[in-house]
Design a protein around this motif. Structure first.
Motif, PDB file in Angstrom:
ATOM      1  N   GLU A 100      61.737-103.849  69.912  1.00 29.48           N
ATOM      2  CA  GLU A 100      62.174-102.645  70.622  1.00 29.48           C
ATOM      3  C   GLU A 100      61.890-101.363  69.850  1.00 29.48           C
TER       4      GLU A 100
ATOM      5  N   TYR B  18      55.520-101.262  68.231  1.00 27.33           N
ATOM      6  CA  TYR B  18      54.818-101.624  69.466  1.00 27.33           C
ATOM      7  C   TYR B  18      53.814-100.586  69.964  1.00 27.33           C
ATOM      8  N   THR B  19      53.753 -99.393  69.347  1.00 23.52           N
ATOM      9  CA  THR B  19      52.760 -98.411  69.798  1.00 23.52           C
ATOM     10  C   THR B  19      51.562 -98.294  68.863  1.00 23.52           C
TER      11      THR B  19
ATOM     12  N   ASN C  54      54.162 -94.866  76.010  1.00 22.06           N
ATOM     13  CA  ASN C  54      54.821 -96.096  76.460  1.00 22.06           C
ATOM     14  C   ASN C  54      56.306 -95.777  76.531  1.00 22.06           C
TER      15      ASN C  54
ATOM     16  N   GLU D 253      60.475 -97.737  80.575  1.00 19.98           N
ATOM     17  CA  GLU D 253      59.568 -98.794  81.036  1.00 19.98           C
ATOM     18  C   GLU D 253      59.783-100.079  80.251  1.00 19.98           C
ATOM     19  N   LEU D 254      60.171 -99.934  78.994  1.00 21.37           N
ATOM     20  CA  LEU D 254      60.229-101.084  78.096  1.00 21.37           C
ATOM     21  C   LEU D 254      61.594-101.742  78.023  1.00 21.37           C
TER      22      LEU D 254
ATOM     23  N   VAL E 174      62.383-105.284  79.523  1.00 20.95           N
ATOM     24  CA  VAL E 174      61.688-106.454  78.967  1.00 20.95           C
ATOM     25  C   VAL E 174      62.638-107.276  78.105  1.00 20.95           C
TER      26      VAL E 174
ATOM     27  N   HIS F   9      47.320-102.360  79.583  1.00 22.56           N
ATOM     28  CA  HIS F   9      47.707-101.744  78.313  1.00 22.56           C
ATOM     29  C   HIS F   9      46.966-100.432  78.090  1.00 22.56           C
TER      30      HIS F   9
ATOM     31  N   ILE G 189      51.297-100.357  79.319  1.00 22.58           N
ATOM     32  CA  ILE G 189      51.772-101.403  78.410  1.00 22.58           C
ATOM     33  C   ILE G 189      51.336-101.049  76.983  1.00 22.58           C
TER      34      ILE G 189
ATOM     35  N   ILE H  62      55.794-108.483  80.549  1.00 20.96           N
ATOM     36  CA  ILE H  62      55.347-107.108  80.314  1.00 20.96           C
ATOM     37  C   ILE H  62      54.738-106.483  81.563  1.00 20.96           C
TER      38      ILE H  62
ATOM     39  N   ILE I 229      56.525-103.393  82.720  1.00 18.35           N
ATOM     40  CA  ILE I 229      56.232-102.065  82.192  1.00 18.35           C
ATOM     41  C   ILE I 229      55.343-101.299  83.168  1.00 18.35           C
TER      42      ILE I 229
END
Length: 976
Positions: free
Chosen positions: A101, A106-107, A516, A520-521, A524, A706, A711, A772, A775
């Motif tokens: 998270e 994650y970016t 992102n 949106e995340l 998940v 993505h 994503i 995902i 997202i």
């Protein structure tokens, strides 16, 4: 717009960077009067959409999350004992919060710029070490897409090693043991057919291999849970000249003799049960380990140890040829991505638990399975597995009664005719075992069940010859960070070594590193989505059904096509799936001889690699002086191969960042010569709502979710690559062998025609990395029709604004007929080699000192950078990046004019680490301030690269791809 409409549209303003005042200034710099005028200049009128997208209006973030809660409630999260490669697991909270998270993890982008990627590179090296230790094989890659894909990659690698000439295949057979997972077998079949591999399925105990076999695969433990000793079978295979791959389970290998010690050449599997949610199928990191003999052939990425310019330890992606698409049509794989984020989670799970903790988890699982088997025996049920780790298998007269009772009590077992499989996992408790016994007791006519839990850790269900005796995870990293405090600090120490989107813009052309959004995340992580097994009965995933149906419909609308498959779990996988639909279409129409695929020379390397995997012959089409497809040559080659033409692969807008005016004519030419048009969706962010693949005349496209649909890149994965097709290709979309309810789902969404026309699976799970997809669903849901179109308009605006600022200092390659670019543009750095001895790589490394990740380097033109700002960056950030490049231009000019040294300058020595800047000695011809703080804004938010420029050559000459022994970290003694 009233206040309530304003609330519904709030996300659009948060996703798109420039406000109204900024927009006005940017348009003025470009030299146009309005955004409409810019779009009219950029996109050919002949392919412009004439009507708005048929997508619902936007929701605010709060409205969206509230509505999604209602959809999530339609999913039923039962206790899953299905197994078959997917297991419930406990995600340690410290990993959930600080990795899964965390935008600092994650970016991130793929670690091509190693100096600002050292954190995740270390974590991926840990992953490789973990997998290598547990499988007993020395060479591991940094993850693959899923277990089935990994098996297919192993088979293909073996095939190519044994059959150098595909036109004269001498060793065509691959043995598939009948006890492997169904989905793995299906992916092997998909991969085998186009390239001439003959699959032979049977029992490994009965088959006799000869020199017509190039390889074999077995499952350890088997799909039914049984543990077999494969030593003699492997010896037989090697005696016949064949290689053996073992699909296996990392948790089981803490207790079982590893594949390497049994003689296997390759081991593959999924690391999902190491702390990664099931997520209705993904994303999950597969692993692939091999003997050292295969180091020049292993697919995917390998993280290796090298040194930097100061002689310090530094990590980077080793053996760049592992990115096989670089080989284009000579590639043996199209692997272009990994599952880096999920591999990092799995690696950290092992770091957190350590070898002792993992062993304890495995023993608890196996003890519970043994207890269940023993107590079921008392109820009159017999476990058919003499030896097993976590799965027992029962044969019953009638499974329907047990199934009904299990469903009533919220349990899922694995049913196969009269057989019932029950797989225990990390989340299973003693109470769960009693509940399972109660279900079987009812079927046996009793409500009274008891269970005696033996706390002795002697596991009689694992045979002595296959009990692990070798050590694993002995490196200090796996034996240090077991408290949450230590783990939290270790994760933070790695995170701050990496440049992510929470640091600055990442302007990678073709890669679309947009916002992102947190909203949106967030879902998940919800258990209603993360806790579902991909093979759960259809009535348990009604929430997913609604989301998948809506998302498919929206993507079909956006692309101008008739149907969508969400199964491909990467962009390259989407290319492959799209080409298979074309191949299946031609075959169904009696044209199986159509196997020539035209591909422009500017195409991404995965295009020709995917075409070869799909059994096609690649014919390259040149570009003209303006960087456009040479239409004369295309027409000539289409006519030349008209009897064999399968189609054309084309990227639109072009890889050069231009909307080519000739695209309708190009598509028409292919159709007139019997072929179909595949559009690579890498640049779809310039099309949404303004034009579409259907409008330009394509037949099928893949979408990089993505990229265009938000994503995160996850440091090199996950990705999703759905394919969208027109009506004629609808019947040939991928299917799946192991999905209750998929046929009714497909029928309802218009996917399938007759069963004999359906394609085989391209991913291990029916909907790929399903969790995902939430997202992209959120991205469209919160932006609405106007918002997704507005995003594209601003992506084009931001790119043209940067182009307008930078073309005063740099040569910008290629533009449309009106002098504009699409959503990206290419800057030519080649002249600086002659004028100042500066290479494109020097500019890329120097940008790190300014706090930026380099744009796409030397693609599609060597010696250039391709810049794509996306719509999410505001004018201030765009200006900072432009200021940085302009400052670098001035530094280069100083070198060319002799005002700076040609060898000892800020570019050649970049990036500059804090250690170098703060050292007592400074002997360079430029100042420390110029090196570290070249512009005022850098002082306010300095990002320090953690290593100096990495020496790739040293690392490839001295290949080390697991954690080095502790002795290698010891400093040399300082002489007195």
């Amino acid at each position: 717009m009233n206040l309530f409409e304003q609330q519904a549209n709030e996300f659009t303003g948060r996703h798109i960077g420039p406000g109204e005042r900024e927009t006005s200034g940017m348009l003025s710099t470009i030299g146009v009067g309005s955004l409409d005028e810019l779009i009219d200049r950029t996109i050919p009128a002949s392919i412009r959409s004439k009507k708005p997208l048929n997508i619902p209006g936007p929701l605010s973030e709060h409205q969206y999350l509230n509505s999604l809660r209602q959809v999530a409630a339609l999913n039923k999260v039962y206790k899953s004992y299905i197994g078959q490669g997917y297991y419930d697991t406990i995600v340690p909270s410290v990993i959930l919060r600080n990795v899964f998270e965390n935008p600092g993890w994650y970016t991130q982008y793929t670690p091509y710029q190693a100096e600002i990627s050292q954190g995740r590179l270390e974590s991926l090296l840990n992953f490789q070490t973990m997998v290598s230790d547990l499988t007993g094989l020395p060479l591991a890659n940094a993850s693959l897409l899923d277990e089935g894909t990994a098996a297919a990659e192993a088979m293909t690698m073996f095939f190519n090693l044994k059959n150098k000439d595909h036109d004269h295949i001498t060793t065509p057979k691959f043995f598939v043991d009948s006890n492997i997972f169904d989905q793995t077998r299906d992916l092997l079949l998909t991969r085998a057919q186009p390239i001439g591999i003959q699959l032979v399925t049977g029992d490994f105990r009965e088959v006799s291999l000869d020199d017509s076999y190039f390889g074999a695969i077995v499952q350890y433990p088997g799909s039914d849970g049984a543990i077999h000793d494969y030593r003699s079978f492997i010896a037989q295979a090697h005696g016949a000249g064949a290689y053996v791959v073992m699909a296996t389970d990392l948790l089981a290998l803490t207790l079982l003799t590893p594949p390497g010690e049994l003689g296997a050449d390759v081991a593959i599997g999924s690391s999902q049960r190491f702390g990664v949610p099931m997520g209705f199928g993904g994303p999950h990191a597969a692993f692939f380990t091999a003997k050292d003999d295969f180091k020049r052939s292993i697919p995917g990425r390998i993280i290796g140890v090298s040194i930097d310019a100061q002689g310090n330890r530094a990590l980077r992606m080793a053996l760049q040829t592992r990115e096989q698409h670089i080989k284009r049509e000579k590639a043996t794989s199209n692997i272009c991505t990994a599952q880096a984020l999920l591999a990092n989670m799995a690696a950290m799970y092992a770091v957190y638990h350590g070898p002792e903790g993992l062993t304890h988890i495995a023993k608890r699982v196996s003890l519970l399975a043994r207890t269940l088997a023993a107590e079921l025996e008392q109820l009159g049920y017999t476990n058919l597995n003499e030896s097993y780790f976590d799965t027992i298998r029962l044969k019953v007269k009638d499974s329907s009664g047990i199934r009904a009772a299990a469903t009533t009590h919220g349990m899922n077992f694995h049913y196969s005719g009269p057989y019932i499989g029950i797989t225990i996992d990390e989340t299973t408790s003693q109470e769960d075992i009693v509940n399972i016994l109660f279900v079987f007791g009812q079927a046996a006519g009793t409500d009274l069940v008891t269970a005696t839990f033996d706390e002795d850790d002697t596991l009689s269900n694992i045979p002595s010859p296959l009990t692990r005796t070798s050590e694993f995870l002995t490196h200090p990293v796996f034996n240090t960070h077991h408290s949450e405090t230590k783990m939290m600090r270790y994760l933070r120490s790695l995170e701050i070594k990496d440049l992510s989107l929470n640091t600055s813009m990442i302007s990678l052309g073709s890669c679309t590193m947009k916002l992102n959004a947190a909203t949106e995340l967030i879902p998940v992580s919800w258990p209603e989505f993360g806790g579902l097994h991909p093979f759960a009965p259809a009535d348990q995933w009604k929430g997913y059904r609604q989301i998948l149906t809506e998302l498919e419909n929206w993507l079909s609308e956006i692309t101008g096509f008739a149907a969508t498959s969400l199964q491909p779990n990467s962009g390259a996988q989407g290319e492959y799936a799209g080409l298979l639909t074309i191949r299946a279409y031609h075959t169904a129409h009696g044209d199986s001889h159509r196997d020539v695929m035209l591909i422009p020379i500017s195409a991404h390397g995965t295009n020709p690699a995917s075409a070869v995997m799909a059994g096609m012959k690649v014919v390259v089409v040149r570009s003209d002086e303006d960087g456009h497809i040479d239409t004369d040559e295309l027409k000539e080659k289409a006519a030349q191969y008209k009897d064999q033409l399968a189609g054309l692969m084309v990227t639109y807008p072009s890889t050069h960042g231009v909307f080519e005016e000739s695209i309708p004519d190009i598509c028409r030419t292919i159709h007139e010569n019997g072929g179909l048009v595949y559009m690579d969706g890498a640049n779809m962010n310039a099309q949404v709502g303004l034009t579409s693949p259907g409008l330009i005349g394509a037949d099928v496209c893949h979408l990089n979710l993505h990229k265009t649909f938000a994503i995160p890149h996850g440091g090199g994965g996950p990705g999703m690559g759905p394919i969208c097709v027109n009506e004629k290709l609808r019947p040939f979309l991928p299917s799946h062998v192991n999905m209750p309810g998929l046929e009714s789902f497909a029928s309802a969404n218009g996917h399938s025609a007759t069963a004999d026309l359906r394609g085989h699976a391209v991913s291990a799970a029916p909907f790929g990395s399903a969790s995902i997809l939430l997202i992209s669903y959120a991205y469209i849901k919160m932006l609405g029709a106007d918002g997704v179109t507005r995003a594209t308009r601003y992506a084009i605006l931001n790119a043209n604004y940067m182009k307008a600022r930078l073309e005063k200092h740099f040569s910008v390659l290629y533009s449309g007929v009106n002098g504009t670019c699409a959503h990206e543009f290419i800057i030519d750095l080649r002249p600086f080699k002659a004028s100042a001895g500066i290479e494109a790589e020097d500019v890329a490394k120097r940008l790190m000192d300014y706090g930026f990740h380099a744009p796409t380097l030397s693609f599609p033109v060597p010696g250039t950078i391709m810049i794509e700002p996306t719509e999410s960056e505001d004018k201030a950030e765009l200006d900072r990046f432009c200021d940085a490049l302009i400052s670098i231009y001035e530094e280069i000019r100083a070198i060319g004019e002799g005002r700076a040294d040609k060898t000892d300058n800020a570019l050649k020595n970049a990036p500059h680490t804090q250690h170098v800047i703060c050292a007592d000695d400074w002997k360079h011809a430029y100042s420390r301030n110029q090196a570290a703080f070249p512009l005022p804004y850098v002082k306010e938010n300095k990002f320090w690269p953690s290593v100096a420029r990495v020496n790739n050559t040293f690392g490839d000459r001295n290949l080390i791809c697991t954690c080095e022994p502790v002795s290698s970290y010891a400093e040399e003694p300082v002489a007195n």
